[in-house]
Design a protein around this motif. Structure first.
Motif, PDB file in Angstrom:
ATOM      1  N   ARG A  90       3.317  -1.016 -11.929  1.00  0.00           N
ATOM      2  CA  ARG A  90       2.723  -0.354 -10.773  1.00  0.00           C
ATOM      3  C   ARG A  90       3.745   0.539 -10.063  1.00  0.00           C
ATOM      4  NH1 ARG A  90       0.394  -3.959  -5.887  1.00  0.00           N
ATOM      5  NH2 ARG A  90       2.633  -4.330  -5.672  1.00  0.00           N
ATOM      6  N   SER A  91       4.999   0.130 -10.068  1.00  0.00           N
ATOM      7  CA  SER A  91       6.044   0.970  -9.479  1.00  0.00           C
ATOM      8  C   SER A  91       6.410   2.123 -10.404  1.00  0.00           C
ATOM      9  CB  SER A  91       7.298   0.143  -9.210  1.00  0.00           C
ATOM     10  OG  SER A  91       7.102  -0.668  -8.093  1.00  0.00           O
ATOM     11  N   LEU A 111      -4.005   2.768  -8.234  1.00  0.00           N
ATOM     12  CA  LEU A 111      -4.329   3.061  -6.828  1.00  0.00           C
ATOM     13  C   LEU A 111      -3.387   4.105  -6.219  1.00  0.00           C
ATOM     14  CD1 LEU A 111      -6.006   2.357  -4.295  1.00  0.00           C
ATOM     15  CD2 LEU A 111      -4.273   0.657  -3.737  1.00  0.00           C
ATOM     16  N   ALA A 112      -2.093   3.863  -6.302  1.00  0.00           N
ATOM     17  CA  ALA A 112      -1.144   4.788  -5.662  1.00  0.00           C
ATOM     18  C   ALA A 112      -1.117   6.166  -6.329  1.00  0.00           C
ATOM     19  CB  ALA A 112       0.245   4.164  -5.615  1.00  0.00           C
ATOM     20  N   MET A 116       9.688  -0.379  -5.586  1.00  0.00           N
ATOM     21  CA  MET A 116      10.224  -1.667  -5.140  1.00  0.00           C
ATOM     22  C   MET A 116       9.405  -2.795  -5.729  1.00  0.00           C
ATOM     23  SD  MET A 116      11.731  -2.867  -1.670  1.00  0.00           S
ATOM     24  CE  MET A 116      12.125  -4.547  -1.242  1.00  0.00           C
ATOM     25  N   PHE A 145       8.894  -6.929  -5.594  1.00  0.00           N
ATOM     26  CA  PHE A 145       9.193  -8.071  -4.736  1.00  0.00           C
ATOM     27  C   PHE A 145       9.219  -9.369  -5.544  1.00  0.00           C
ATOM     28  CE2 PHE A 145       7.096  -4.818  -2.275  1.00  0.00           C
ATOM     29  CZ  PHE A 145       7.761  -4.790  -1.061  1.00  0.00           C
ATOM     30  N   ARG A 147      -5.332 -12.930 -10.119  1.00  0.00           N
ATOM     31  CA  ARG A 147      -5.370 -14.386 -10.129  1.00  0.00           C
ATOM     32  C   ARG A 147      -5.527 -14.977 -11.532  1.00  0.00           C
ATOM     33  NH1 ARG A 147     -10.005 -12.730  -7.664  1.00  0.00           N
ATOM     34  NH2 ARG A 147     -11.907 -12.891  -8.913  1.00  0.00           N
ATOM     35  N   ARG A 149      15.578  -3.475   1.571  1.00  0.00           N
ATOM     36  CA  ARG A 149      14.488  -3.053   2.465  1.00  0.00           C
ATOM     37  C   ARG A 149      14.896  -1.878   3.342  1.00  0.00           C
ATOM     38  NH1 ARG A 149      10.436  -6.437   3.615  1.00  0.00           N
ATOM     39  NH2 ARG A 149      10.674  -6.130   5.856  1.00  0.00           N
ATOM     40  N   SER A 208       7.644 -11.991  -4.819  1.00  0.00           N
ATOM     41  CA  SER A 208       6.301 -12.588  -4.860  1.00  0.00           C
ATOM     42  C   SER A 208       5.241 -11.616  -5.406  1.00  0.00           C
ATOM     43  CB  SER A 208       5.917 -13.045  -3.460  1.00  0.00           C
ATOM     44  OG  SER A 208       6.215 -12.021  -2.522  1.00  0.00           O
ATOM     45  N   TYR A 209       5.662 -10.673  -6.234  1.00  0.00           N
ATOM     46  CA  TYR A 209       4.809  -9.685  -6.934  1.00  0.00           C
ATOM     47  C   TYR A 209       4.037  -8.771  -5.991  1.00  0.00           C
ATOM     48  CZ  TYR A 209       4.784 -14.321  -9.194  1.00  0.00           C
ATOM     49  OH  TYR A 209       5.091 -15.573  -9.582  1.00  0.00           O
ATOM     50  N   GLU A 210       3.262  -9.377  -5.087  1.00  0.00           N
ATOM     51  CA  GLU A 210       2.452  -8.603  -4.141  1.00  0.00           C
ATOM     52  C   GLU A 210       1.481  -7.648  -4.814  1.00  0.00           C
ATOM     53  OE1 GLU A 210       2.267  -9.690  -1.201  1.00  0.00           O
ATOM     54  OE2 GLU A 210       3.963 -11.009  -1.565  1.00  0.00           O
ATOM     55  N   LEU A 211       0.853  -8.128  -5.887  1.00  0.00           N
ATOM     56  CA  LEU A 211      -0.270  -7.357  -6.435  1.00  0.00           C
ATOM     57  C   LEU A 211      -1.393  -7.424  -5.414  1.00  0.00           C
ATOM     58  CD1 LEU A 211      -0.286  -8.490 -10.170  1.00  0.00           C
ATOM     59  CD2 LEU A 211       0.801  -6.493  -9.137  1.00  0.00           C
ATOM     60  N   PHE A 212      -2.338  -6.484  -5.501  1.00  0.00           N
ATOM     61  CA  PHE A 212      -3.465  -6.488  -4.571  1.00  0.00           C
ATOM     62  C   PHE A 212      -4.565  -7.369  -5.177  1.00  0.00           C
ATOM     63  CE2 PHE A 212      -1.645  -2.059  -4.075  1.00  0.00           C
ATOM     64  CZ  PHE A 212      -0.748  -2.464  -3.101  1.00  0.00           C
ATOM     65  N   PRO A 213      -4.844  -8.531  -4.561  1.00  0.00           N
ATOM     66  CA  PRO A 213      -5.703  -9.525  -5.199  1.00  0.00           C
ATOM     67  C   PRO A 213      -7.147  -9.060  -5.388  1.00  0.00           C
ATOM     68  CG  PRO A 213      -5.169 -10.169  -2.954  1.00  0.00           C
ATOM     69  CD  PRO A 213      -4.314  -8.982  -3.267  1.00  0.00           C
ATOM     70  N   HIS A 214      -7.574  -8.067  -4.596  1.00  0.00           N
ATOM     71  CA  HIS A 214      -8.976  -7.645  -4.676  1.00  0.00           C
ATOM     72  C   HIS A 214      -9.169  -6.536  -5.695  1.00  0.00           C
ATOM     73  CE1 HIS A 214      -6.844  -4.979  -2.023  1.00  0.00           C
ATOM     74  NE2 HIS A 214      -7.848  -4.128  -2.018  1.00  0.00           N
TER      75      HIS A 214
END
Ligand SMILES: Nc1ncnc2c1ncn2[C@@H]1O[C@H](COP(=O)(O)OP(=O)(O)OP(=O)(O)O)[C@@H](O)[C@H]1O
Ligand SMILES: [Mg+2]
Lengths: 250, 219
Positions: free
Chosen positions: A153-154, A104-105, A85, A87, A139, A49, A89-95
């Motif tokens: 995504r990265s 997106l990026a 990076m 993570f 989901r 981090r 816990s994946y941290e995909l954007f749920p919406h």
């Protein structure tokens, strides 16, 4: 070895006066894969981090491709594009759909056209075997699938360095392999990576270099075969023993 | 109740309702904007500004709209700032609503795990980009019921507009009662018109809420 991608000099990191990383130095050359192992709470996540400045540092400096990352907060978005990076816990954007998660990026940050970004996203998804899930939402995916999407995504940002923080730790055992295979594949392509993992077999297979982190610093580092078969320090031996115990028990 | 009286009053009420809706919606829209900016300031913990915002929220939520309107209507001209009753009504409603909306937005944003923000930042997004494309859309789902409740609350609060001589529904009813003493008819129409304005908002609100909850399942 090629050009230097990451250089950490005398990094000092503390949380509210409690030192977590102390005088830690490390360099990573282009194409190199370094795996960080070490006991829980030794600061592995914190180190990653700090590298993309999600954590402020209290001493030392970190250079990414020659640029000091903690120097100017206004340059951070620019510099972070060079660091992917992933993570635990994946941290995909749920919406957002899988495709939108990935594009997106590149579209917002790099101002690439939708067609261009989507075309590359689909190519990358294809490579991790998920092209048919582009229209789905996070989901609807399994943990292993979500993690592969997070990696894509990265990747689409074309980072010079990839950071992986225990990316299989939250997965059911049968999904660990599909994610690790993607990482092995990236290593083969010559990506520069800094990987934190508790999967010792995988660490051995993927790493050019193992870094054993304990007590705020790199206690031992070396080639995987040397580290795993002939750990030099007593602390590394003890750490590795905690893993062999599991196999002895059976 | 006299049907002829009702019929003859109808045009007056219609006009008053249009005013209530127009000023109400405008004030609420501004309240949304103010709330959004304030919530972003609080979420990002911007120094100094966050203290100002906190003070504003406390002030706006802990003073009655009527007092806020009086201040705008009688106070501002004393400071040499000329206003119209309509501008007073709208800005008073925006001032009051901004505080409530800020709290609704903020609690929604804070319900989203901070690592979502970090994940967006680590992709190279600026704070503003991360807020607008990642945090806010998710926060809206969480905040929606509170925001809806605020909209209805603020719409009802417009009934004090009459105090600054705006010819809204309340003003019209009081005026007619004073002139013709048809209290029953006047009050009846008042209730009906408020219901006509508020019921659709309520219904649409709960419809959207249900769809959001469905879409957000497993969020
Ligand atoms: N935000 C924080 N505030 C205070 N202390 C923290 C914070 N984050 C981490 N720490 C502390 O810093 C130390 C290192 O944490 P870190 O998460 O980097 O360890 P780790 O090596 O990744 O552990 P694990 O293998 O369990 O993931 C721990 O003692 C932890 O309690
Ligand atoms: Mg960790």
């Amino acid at each position: 070895m090629g050009r230097e991608i990451l250089r950490i000099e005398h990094l000092h990191k503390e949380f509210e006066g409690k030192t977590v990383l102390d005088d830690l130095s490390l360099t990573l050359a282009e194409g190199e894969v370094a795996v960080i192992v070490g006991p829980s709470g030794c600061g592995k996540s914190t180190l990653l981090r700090c590298v993309n400045a999600l954590e402020p540092i209290q001493g030392g400096s970190i250079f990414l491709d020659g640029a000091e990352i903690h120097a100017d907060p206004r340059k951070l978005p620019q510099l972070r594009q060079k660091v992917g990076m992933v993570f635990q816990s994946y941290e995909l954007f749920p919406h957002k759909s899988i495709l939108d998660n990935i594009t997106l990026a590149p579209r917002k940050v790099q101002k690439r056209s939708r067609e261009d970004a989507e075309a590359e996203a689909l190519t990358l998804l294809e490579r991790v075997g998920l092209a048919d899930r582009a229209k789905d939402y996070p989901r609807q995916l399994s943990g292993g699938q979500k993690q592969r999407v997070a990696i894509v995504r990265s990747l689409i940002m074309h980072p010079a360095l990839m950071l992986f923080d225990e990316v299989t730790a939250a997965l059911d055992p049968e999904m660990v392999r599909e994610v690790l295979d993607v990482l092995l594949d990236l290593a083969k392509q010559g990506r520069t990576m800094l990987i934190v993992t508790h999967e010792m077999q995988f660490a051995r297979a993927v790493a050019d270099r193992i870094l054993f982190l304990d007590d705020g610093g790199i206690v031992e580092e070396g080639r995987p075969a040397d580290f795993f078969d002939h750990p030099k320090t007593e602390r590394a031996q003890r750490f590795l023993n905690t893993f062999t115990f599991e196999t002895v028990k059976e | 109740m006299n049907a002829d009286v009702l019929r003859s009053y109808l045009p007056l009420y219609k006009e008053a309702a249009m005013l209530t809706i127009r000023l109400g919606l405008l004030g609420i829209a501004l309240a949304f904007l103010i709330g959004l900016v304030c919530a972003a300031v609080l979420y990002c913990k911007i120094p100094v500004l966050r203290t100002v915002v906190r003070a504003y929220i406390e002030l706006s939520r802990n003073t009655p709209l009527l007092i806020q309107l009086f201040f705008l209507y009688y106070g501002l001209p004393k400071l040499g700032i000329r206003t119209t009753p309509e501008a007073c009504g709208v800005s008073g409603l925006a001032f009051l609503g901004g505080g409530y909306m800020a709290e609704a937005f903020r609690s929604g944003m804070e319900a989203i795990a901070p690592i979502q923000l970090e994940s967006a930042l680590s992709l190279g997004m600026t704070r503003t980009q991360a807020l607008s494309s990642v945090i806010l859309p998710q926060a809206l789902t969480v905040s929606f019921p509170a925001l809806m409740a605020n909209v209805i609350f603020l719409m009802k609060e417009t009934s004090v507009f009459s105090a600054v001589s705006l010819m809204d529904l309340m003003f019209t009813a009081k005026d007619l009662i004073g002139l013709y003493y048809n209290t029953t008819e006047s009050l009846f129409l008042l209730v009906v018109f408020y219901l006509l304005i508020l019921l659709p908002i309520s219904l649409v609100g709960s419809l959207i809420e249900r769809r959001l909850r469905y879409a957000g399942a497993g969020l």
